[in-house]
Design a protein around this motif. Sequence first.
Motif, short mmCIF file in Angstrom:
data_model
loop_
_atom_site.label_atom_id
_atom_site.label_comp_id
_atom_site.label_asym_id
_atom_site.label_seq_id
_atom_site.Cartn_x
_atom_site.Cartn_y
_atom_site.Cartn_z
N GLU A 75 0.99 -1.22 0.03
CA GLU A 75 -0.17 -0.14 -0.02
C GLU A 75 0.87 1.32 0.00
N ARG A 76 1.95 1.03 0.82
CA ARG A 76 2.64 2.49 1.03
C ARG A 76 3.74 2.74 -0.37
N VAL A 77 4.17 1.57 -0.63
CA VAL A 77 5.22 1.59 -1.87
C VAL A 77 4.71 1.45 -3.15
N LEU A 78 3.81 0.53 -3.36
CA LEU A 78 3.36 0.19 -4.85
C LEU A 78 1.94 0.74 -4.75
N GLY A 79 1.22 1.17 -3.80
CA GLY A 79 -0.09 1.93 -4.08
C GLY A 79 -1.06 0.68 -4.00
N GLU A 80 -2.31 1.28 -3.48
CA GLU A 80 -3.33 0.26 -3.22
C GLU A 80 -3.71 -0.46 -4.27
N LYS A 81 -3.86 -0.22 -5.56
CA LYS A 81 -4.55 -0.73 -6.54
C LYS A 81 -3.35 -1.44 -7.48
N ARG A 82 -2.05 -1.30 -7.23
CA ARG A 82 -0.95 -1.98 -7.59
C ARG A 82 -0.63 -3.30 -6.97
N ASP A 83 -0.20 -4.38 -7.64
CA ASP A 83 0.17 -5.54 -6.93
C ASP A 83 1.55 -5.89 -7.26
N PHE A 84 2.17 -6.77 -6.61
CA PHE A 84 3.43 -7.32 -6.61
C PHE A 84 3.68 -7.88 -8.07
N VAL A 85 4.97 -7.75 -8.54
CA VAL A 85 5.17 -8.39 -9.67
C VAL A 85 5.51 -9.87 -9.50
N LEU A 86 5.28 -10.88 -10.62
CA LEU A 86 5.36 -12.25 -10.40
C LEU A 86 6.90 -12.53 -10.24
N GLY A 87 7.16 -13.50 -9.38
CA GLY A 87 8.55 -13.88 -9.31
C GLY A 87 9.27 -13.62 -7.92
N THR A 88 8.38 -12.80 -7.04
CA THR A 88 9.15 -12.65 -5.86
C THR A 88 9.30 -13.84 -4.94
N LYS A 89 10.56 -13.82 -4.22
CA LYS A 89 10.53 -14.93 -3.29
C LYS A 89 9.90 -14.54 -1.65
N ASP A 90 8.87 -15.06 -1.70
CA ASP A 90 7.91 -14.56 -0.46
C ASP A 90 8.49 -15.56 0.79
#
Length: 293
Positions: free
Chosen positions: A173-188
């Motif tokens: 929410e703070r960095v990407l914005g509420e309407k934007r999701d994470f890119v695929l391929g992150t190590k969660d």
Amino acid sequence: MQKKTLTVAAVAAAALVALTATVEARTMIQNKGSDTLVNVAQAWAEEYQKIKPEVAIAVTGGGTGTGIAALINNTVDIANASREIKQKEIDSAKANGVTPVEHVVGFDALAVYVHKSNPMETISVEQLADMYGEGGKTKKWSDIGVTVPECKGQKIILVSRQNNSGTYVYFRERVLGEKRDFVLGTKDMHGSKDVVDLVEHTPCAIGYSGLAYATPGIKMLKISEKTGTPGVAPTMEAAINKTYPVARSLLMYTPGEPKGDVKTYMEWIKSDVGQCILQSKGYAPFRPVTCKP
């Protein structure tokens, strides 16, 4: 001889009754949620039981989402959270007869970590969003003019948290914005410590986690709002005065206004003693306190 046996049996029975009464009289407080807060919550519990041994506090992590789910279902006395409760969660709780009450217990500077060999010193919220967000174009360290030693191909390895984490939600929410999701391929990663451990041993990596999880094997970057502007280091002071761009509140939620032993425990957490324990774990107190070295 028979008389002596009866006497011993009577004494044993009396002791068992007394022990049972003691166990029944002991209060159990269930405290669950945020992995960011789990270490300090455990420290609070251990110290408080020295003061009030008749109160047992069971602390478990699992993420903010886990704690809030337990709050909604009214199976926990205190839910730890590293993000604010959402309106839909409040609505679900109220539908179950639970009214969540928020308690601010401290502040955290959400740190961005890179490998200690990474020459970068400052990163902007804009750059982070272009790395972690859907549609972002920053895929390699060389895309932002950085060359990381021992990083093959300079491909950025994005380390994140699982989606039940309050840290994950706050960062999105703070960095990407509420309407934007994470890119695929992150190590969660499951926990904050796992994020730091992976970054520490992976030259190409970047990750985010609570300030208290920093180790000598990683580097914490300064953060700026805009690329090219001065960054602010993640410190307790910067978290308190909100000059650090990704500072956040550390929260506890109770199912209604706390009463009895839960109320007393929450008051102790907010006392100088409780806040100094929080500070010793690397977080910022929610109000000014003077702590012994």
